[in-house]
Design an enzyme around this catalytic site. Structure first.
Site, PDB file in Angstrom:
ATOM      1  N   ASN A  12      24.077  35.228  47.259  1.00  0.00           N
ATOM      2  CA  ASN A  12      23.046  36.259  47.329  1.00  0.00           C
ATOM      3  C   ASN A  12      23.341  37.256  46.213  1.00  0.00           C
ATOM      4  O   ASN A  12      24.248  38.076  46.333  1.00  0.00           O
ATOM      5  CB  ASN A  12      23.087  36.937  48.709  1.00  0.00           C
ATOM      6  CG  ASN A  12      22.163  38.136  48.783  1.00  0.00           C
ATOM      7  OD1 ASN A  12      21.327  38.347  47.890  1.00  0.00           O
ATOM      8  ND2 ASN A  12      22.289  38.932  49.836  1.00  0.00           N
ATOM      9  N   LYS A  14      21.700  39.735  45.234  1.00  0.00           N
ATOM     10  CA  LYS A  14      21.192  41.102  45.462  1.00  0.00           C
ATOM     11  C   LYS A  14      20.495  41.591  44.185  1.00  0.00           C
ATOM     12  O   LYS A  14      19.884  40.773  43.494  1.00  0.00           O
ATOM     13  CB  LYS A  14      22.336  42.011  45.928  1.00  0.00           C
ATOM     14  CG  LYS A  14      23.090  41.385  47.121  1.00  0.00           C
ATOM     15  CD  LYS A  14      24.082  42.264  47.785  1.00  0.00           C
ATOM     16  CE  LYS A  14      24.728  41.530  48.954  1.00  0.00           C
ATOM     17  NZ  LYS A  14      25.643  42.349  49.725  1.00  0.00           N
ATOM     18  N   HIS A 104      18.352  40.664  55.956  1.00  0.00           N
ATOM     19  CA  HIS A 104      19.670  41.104  55.480  1.00  0.00           C
ATOM     20  C   HIS A 104      19.884  42.563  55.896  1.00  0.00           C
ATOM     21  O   HIS A 104      18.936  43.356  55.898  1.00  0.00           O
ATOM     22  CB  HIS A 104      19.752  40.960  53.959  1.00  0.00           C
ATOM     23  CG  HIS A 104      21.149  41.127  53.456  1.00  0.00           C
ATOM     24  ND1 HIS A 104      21.747  42.359  53.339  1.00  0.00           N
ATOM     25  CD2 HIS A 104      22.083  40.214  53.074  1.00  0.00           C
ATOM     26  CE1 HIS A 104      22.987  42.197  52.898  1.00  0.00           C
ATOM     27  NE2 HIS A 104      23.226  40.903  52.732  1.00  0.00           N
ATOM     28  N   GLU A 106      21.046  44.993  54.412  1.00  0.00           N
ATOM     29  CA  GLU A 106      20.617  45.982  53.403  1.00  0.00           C
ATOM     30  C   GLU A 106      19.098  46.176  53.443  1.00  0.00           C
ATOM     31  O   GLU A 106      18.599  47.280  53.206  1.00  0.00           O
ATOM     32  CB  GLU A 106      21.091  45.532  52.004  1.00  0.00           C
ATOM     33  CG  GLU A 106      22.602  45.713  51.861  1.00  0.00           C
ATOM     34  CD  GLU A 106      23.269  44.745  50.904  1.00  0.00           C
ATOM     35  OE1 GLU A 106      22.572  44.065  50.129  1.00  0.00           O
ATOM     36  OE2 GLU A 106      24.511  44.660  50.947  1.00  0.00           O
ATOM     37  N   GLU A 176      26.671  37.891  59.361  1.00  0.00           N
ATOM     38  CA  GLU A 176      27.228  38.804  58.361  1.00  0.00           C
ATOM     39  C   GLU A 176      27.529  40.140  59.023  1.00  0.00           C
ATOM     40  O   GLU A 176      26.647  41.022  59.072  1.00  0.00           O
ATOM     41  CB  GLU A 176      26.209  39.051  57.234  1.00  0.00           C
ATOM     42  CG  GLU A 176      25.803  37.824  56.474  1.00  0.00           C
ATOM     43  CD  GLU A 176      25.365  38.173  55.056  1.00  0.00           C
ATOM     44  OE1 GLU A 176      25.850  37.526  54.136  1.00  0.00           O
ATOM     45  OE2 GLU A 176      24.562  39.114  54.880  1.00  0.00           O
ATOM     46  N   GLY A 182      30.748  43.667  51.373  1.00  0.00           N
ATOM     47  CA  GLY A 182      31.115  44.457  50.201  1.00  0.00           C
ATOM     48  C   GLY A 182      32.329  45.355  50.395  1.00  0.00           C
ATOM     49  O   GLY A 182      32.583  46.252  49.595  1.00  0.00           O
ATOM     50  N   SER A 222      32.446  39.560  52.292  1.00  0.00           N
ATOM     51  CA  SER A 222      33.709  39.540  51.539  1.00  0.00           C
ATOM     52  C   SER A 222      34.318  38.138  51.431  1.00  0.00           C
ATOM     53  O   SER A 222      35.545  37.985  51.436  1.00  0.00           O
ATOM     54  CB  SER A 222      34.714  40.532  52.139  1.00  0.00           C
ATOM     55  OG  SER A 222      34.209  41.852  52.045  1.00  0.00           O
TER      56      SER A 222
END
Ligand code: 13P
Length: 267
Positions: A12, A14, A104, A106, A176, A182, A222
């Site tokens: 991904n 992003k 997701h 985010e 996730e 991250g 991660s």
């Protein structure tokens, strides 16, 4: 990973890479994997560029007959019309996308994507003949309260309860945990397995074993070449959705190779 399911290593990207950088990356990844005699039949590889790079990736993949799949990071719930800035599922399907990431964390955080919207995105993706990669996972707060499994399973259930068996078996679910994205705080293999197993058990209850055994459940958060082998060794973890490490081509190629090596050594 189970021998019944082909593992998927998905990057991904992003909001990274313009179309030139994306093209260069895909070319280099394909070279690295070709040099390693990578067997795409045993491990699938996919990349999720930004909307602006998808066409360039498509042209390269088709011209060079690459075995790398690709998709998008989100989609509109409507098919066309006065929705400034949106991109429809049909448009993505016409660009040869196989997958679309839906829900997701985010997107859930920075955009008005609630459960109802996520269900509609999943439907739009399925209707256009692609596969949704549905992202679920708890925050640190939910984990501290001990409700992490109920939370992640609940997020899956909210989407799947209205799907038919045929639709459900096309889903890919990415567990996730938000605290792992991250941060360098990767979930332990046991934690990833526990969540993947809880999601699969819920699918089994809703749709039966045939569907539950088909759905691939990825781990994301991660992931790197340092932790991929142990994670993919878990029976219900069928691959990865990778952020940061998918931006480094050598590292991503290494994760692909390690996944293949682990899969083939256990078959
Ligand atoms: P990182 O691999 O950078 O933690 O990101 C994971 C992710 O959000 C993939 O969708």
């Amino acid at each position: 990973m189970s021998s019944a399911r082909i593992p998927l290593v998905a990057g991904n990207w992003k909001m990274n890479f313009d179309h030139l950088e994306a093209t260069y990356f895909v070319q280099k990844l394909a070279w690295l994997l070709r040099d390693a005699h990578f067997d795409y039949k045993q491990v699938e590889v996919a990349l999720m560029p930004t909307f602006t790079s998808i066409r360039s990736v498509q042209v390269l993949v088709e011209a060079d007959k690459l075995r790398i799949n690709y998709g998008a990071q989100s989609v509109s719930v409507t098919n066309q019309g006065a929705f400034t800035g949106d991109v429809s599922a049909d448009m993505l399907a016409h660009l040869g996308c196989t997958y679309v990431i839906v829900g997701h964390s985010e997107r859930r955080k920075y955009h008005p994507e609630d459960d109802a919207n996520i269900v509609d995105q999943v439907r739009a993706v399925l209707t256009a003949g692609m596969q949704p990669i549905l992202c679920v996972g708890e925050s640190m707060e939910e984990r501290r309260k001990g409700i992490q499994l109920d939370f992640a399973v609940g997020q899956v259930h909210d989407v799947t309860r209205d799907l038919s068996d045929e639709e459900a078996e096309k889903l890919i679910i990415a567990y996730e945990p938000v605290w792992a994205i991250g941060t360098g705080l990767v979930a332990t293999p046991d934690t990833a397995q526990e969540a993947a197993n809880a999601v699969r058990s819920d699918l089994r209850q809703t749709f039966g074993a045939k569907v539950a055994d088909k759905v691939r459940i990825l781990y994301g958060g991660s992931v790197s070449s340092k932790n991929a082998v142990e994670l993919i060794g878990q029976p219900d973890v069928d691959g990865f959705l990778i952020g940061g490490a998918s931006l480094k081509v050598d590292e991503l190629a290494k994760i692909c190779r390690l996944t293949l090596k682990t899969v083939t050594s256990r078959r």
